[in-house]
Design an enzyme around this catalytic site. Structure first.
Site, PDB file in Angstrom:
ATOM      1  CG  HIS A 120       9.311 -25.157  32.366  1.00 40.67           C
ATOM      2  ND1 HIS A 120      10.646 -25.115  32.698  1.00 40.67           N
ATOM      3  CD2 HIS A 120       8.675 -24.417  33.320  1.00 40.67           C
ATOM      4  CE1 HIS A 120      10.812 -24.388  33.782  1.00 40.67           C
ATOM      5  NE2 HIS A 120       9.617 -23.949  34.182  1.00 40.67           N
ATOM      6  CD  GLU A 121       5.089 -22.821  32.269  1.00 39.30           C
ATOM      7  OE1 GLU A 121       4.591 -23.023  33.394  1.00 39.30           O
ATOM      8  OE2 GLU A 121       6.045 -22.058  32.094  1.00 39.30           O
ATOM      9  CG  HIS A 167       5.612 -25.469  36.829  1.00 39.75           C
ATOM     10  ND1 HIS A 167       6.430 -25.629  37.914  1.00 39.75           N
ATOM     11  CD2 HIS A 167       6.317 -24.709  35.938  1.00 39.75           C
ATOM     12  CE1 HIS A 167       7.580 -25.006  37.712  1.00 39.75           C
ATOM     13  NE2 HIS A 167       7.542 -24.450  36.513  1.00 39.75           N
TER      14      HIS A 167
END
Length: 694
Positions: free
Chosen positions: A247-248, A251
């Protein structure tokens, strides 16, 4: 780089996963409750502006305050955070790589200090960490003894071998601001409000670390929580952090592509988070059932939560769920592109909804409506489903029970339908209604309000225009006065009985499908003039004119075209008009009455009568030899000469007032009475004349 207002640091809200059995059991229960419902009404706000609300029609219901989950998952909320930074402040502080390339790269066992954000104090702390793994792409740094070297290696290998290729192949490449070719993964106990509240930060990415700024770690880095994310000290499970890593990392590559490579603004949060959870989905190789559980049980979603408005201060869990499902819906619909749709969205220079529109070649408004229908219907083919993917079969209908709602752009509600509803004309301009059922689609759109001509108390026909083929009704109270069907030119004509002025008429249209328009209310206009006023006799002695007229009407008196007085008739219809000067006998007055609607009666013609007697005549000397009495009197008056009660003679005064009355000779000393009578019969006072001796 062009000015950019802000960058988010990814905070992802995820509830702990519950067993799949619980999902299946709950889904079966929901199906048993809703299987009888065969008709739905989907109401969406297709505006791409999530900051503004629009009413669905009828009474507004504000849903800005959120309830607790209908059925929350066990465990605490997990947050993945994207801390905001001001790009305008940071854009002149890009890292000069050469100045920061170290002479010696860090080795396993080295220690260093990191700036780490404290989510309790909202300040940076200093965290001392040791490098426990250095691989092809990952440096895994660990604070104290949070996890072992073997566990750090598990994380590093998982990132290098699986997570890194999944994200970079399907989304974008990472930056390398410090020129070391590595991504730092700092594992430590992120300071948050756990366990005071059942919410904790599982990990975060801070774009400020890519800039030469105070508090920056001046490298590619994201932060992974060790407690409670990985469990208690004696039972750490580093696998719990793998989806957060994916997820990170999305980003990080998202920021690099959109801001550092393209020189644009950070991607809109709802879209960035949808891609971050798409990275989780790709890494896991299956649907994220925790997000589906959130969708099935979150009241904010049921009450119309917006897809595109990221509610940091409200129910952000609903946002994560919707963003995830929307991105998976797009992927499922783009069969030929599949996972490649993610990279395509990222590579468009627009970092908002326009990137989705370009990638799908569909307008976002309609796409959002079809997405909400897919969540409801889950059809195996077509735009109302996820292409039959079994991972999304547990989605449940979320039925809204209110009468109406105020929806942000991107918001939606689903209501059970009877199939007979009419779309309210009072709805917002971007609000759309879509009906599903065995006989849909059919006409649910009400005709526009009829356009109706004015109606007076003289009219027996009402005319106007409305949707062709609609039946137009005219009512007074509960009584239907008449109806007619509009022709192909949208015209209608309805015959009615004359109505009294002031009567309220309701005119509306019903189309062949039974949809009723809004009501047009008409006041029957007063076009009937008042009766001719009555007028009492008016003389040349009067300063007032009185009579009777319609109650409340304005009575006007004219001499020719000049208004010489006016007044208003009282409730009994009586009026009295004061004149400034007396009018001459024989002059003509015209009296009219005007009602409040401006209707003027016919004029009453009034002739001023003479009520003023002539003045005393002037009489010449009369002797006992006089046979003609002469003198002056009112012009055209008749002059009489009397002795006692006996009239000796009379004559008419000429145009100069001269008169001559023939009489017999009278003895000296006789008293004569001489007076004049005008044509109106008014007799003046008599003058006494004594006959003289000649």
């Amino acid at each position: 780089m062009k000015p950019i207002k802000r960058i988010l640091i990814c905070i992802l809200v995820i509830l702990l996963t519950v067993p799949a059995v619980a999902f299946a059991q709950d889904h079966e229960l929901q199906n048993s409750k809703t299987s009888a419902v065969k008709r739905y009404m989907l109401i969406t706000n297709e505006s791409v502006n999530g900051n503004k609300r629009q009413s669905t029609g009828a009474t507004s219901v504000h849903n800005g305050q959120y309830l607790q989950e209908d059925k929350p998952r066990a465990g605490a909320n997990k947050l993945d955070v994207n801390r905001p930074i001001d790009i305008e402040k940071f854009e002149d502080k890009e890292i000069e790589r050469r100045a920061l390339i170290r002479s010696a790269k860090p080795q396993v066992g080295d220690t260093r200090e990191f700036h780490a954000f404290n989510f309790k104090t909202f300040r940076n702390d200093v965290v001392n960490a040791k490098l426990l793994y250095s691989g092809a792409k990952a440096h895994v740094w660990v604070e104290g003894k949070q996890i072992t070297e073997a566990q750090a290696e598990e994380i590093g290998l998982e990132f290098d071998d699986k997570i890194y290729p999944v994200v970079t192949e399907n989304f974008a490449s990472e930056s390398d601001v410090n020129g070391d070719g590595k991504i730092n993964i700092l594992c430590y106990n992120i300071q948050d409000n756990f366990p005071d509240i059942q919410e904790y930060v599982a990990g975060y990415f801070y774009a400020g670390d890519l800039y030469n700024e105070k508090g920056s770690n001046r490298s590619e880095i994201f932060y992974i929580d060790t407690y409670p994310s990985m469990g208690p000290k004696d039972r750490k499970d580093v696998k719990a952090a793998y989806t957060t890593l994916a997820h990170e990392f999305q980003h990080l590559v998202n920021f690099n592509q959109n801001v550092l490579v393209e020189g644009g603004e950070p991607m809109d949060t709802w879209l960035d988070e949808g891609l971050a959870m798409a990275a989780e989905h790709l890494y896991m190789g299956q649907a994220l059932q925790d997000r589906i559980y959130d969708y099935n049980n979150n009241p904010s979603i049921r009450n119309g939560h917006s897809l595109i408005y990221w509610d940091d201060f409200g129910d952000v869990i609903a946002n994560y769920s919707l963003s995830y499902l929307f991105m998976q819906y797009i992927r499922a619909q783009e069969k030929t592109k599949g996972n490649a749709i993610y990279k395509e969205i990222l590579e468009y220079p627009e970092n908002n909804y326009k990137a989705v529109e370009k990638a799908t070649k569909k307008k976002l408004g309609k796409l959002m409506t079809n997405f909400r229908a897919a969540l409801l219907l889950k059809e195996k083919t077509g735009v109302y489903g996820f292409n039959g993917e079994p991972g999304f079969s547990t989605l449940k209908p979320r039925i809204y029970k209110g009468q109406s709602a105020n929806l942000r752009g991107g918001g939606a509600i689903v209501k059970e339908s009877t199939g007979k509803e009419t779309i309210p004309t009072s709805k917002g301009g971007n609000i759309t209604y879509t009906f599903f059922g065995p006989d849909e689609p059919k006409d649910h759109t009400a005709p526009a309000k009829p356009v109706v001509s004015k109606v007076s108390d003289w009219d027996t026909v009402i005319k106007g225009k409305v949707e062709a083929g609609a039946t137009v009704y005219v009512k007074a109270g509960s009584v239907v006065l008449g109806k007619a069907v509009s022709d192909s030119k949208k015209s209608f004509s309805i015959t009615i009985k004359k109505q009294r002025a002031g009567t309220k008429l309701q005119v509306y249209a019903v189309d062949p499908a039974g949809n009723k328009s809004d009501i047009v209310t008409l006041n029957v206009l007063d076009k009937t003039p008042p009766p001719i006023p009555t007028v009492s006799k008016v003389s040349n002695r009067d300063l007032k004119v009185s009579g009777n007229a319609e109650a409340g009407s304005k009575v006007v008196i004219k001499a020719g075209s000049k208004v010489i007085g006016s007044s208003t008739a009282n409730k009994a219809g009586k009026y009295s008009v004061t004149l400034k000067v007396r009018r001459k006998a024989g002059s003509t007055l015209y009296v009219t009455a005007a009602d409040k609607a401006g209707n003027v009666s016919k004029a009453r013609k009034v002739t001023v009568v003479d009520k003023i007697p002539p003045k005393l005549p002037k009489v010449n000397k009369v002797t006992n030899r006089t046979t003609v009495v002469k003198g002056k009197a009112e012009v055209n008056s008749t002059v009489y000469v009397k002795v006692g009660k006996k009239v000796l003679g009379s004559a008419k005064a000429n145009s100069k007032g001269n008169f001559s009355v023939k009489v017999k000779r009278q003895r000296a000393g006789t008293v004569l009475m001489v007076y004049a009578k005008d044509r109106a019969g008014n007799a003046g006072k008599a003058i006494k004349i004594t006959v003289k001796k000649a």
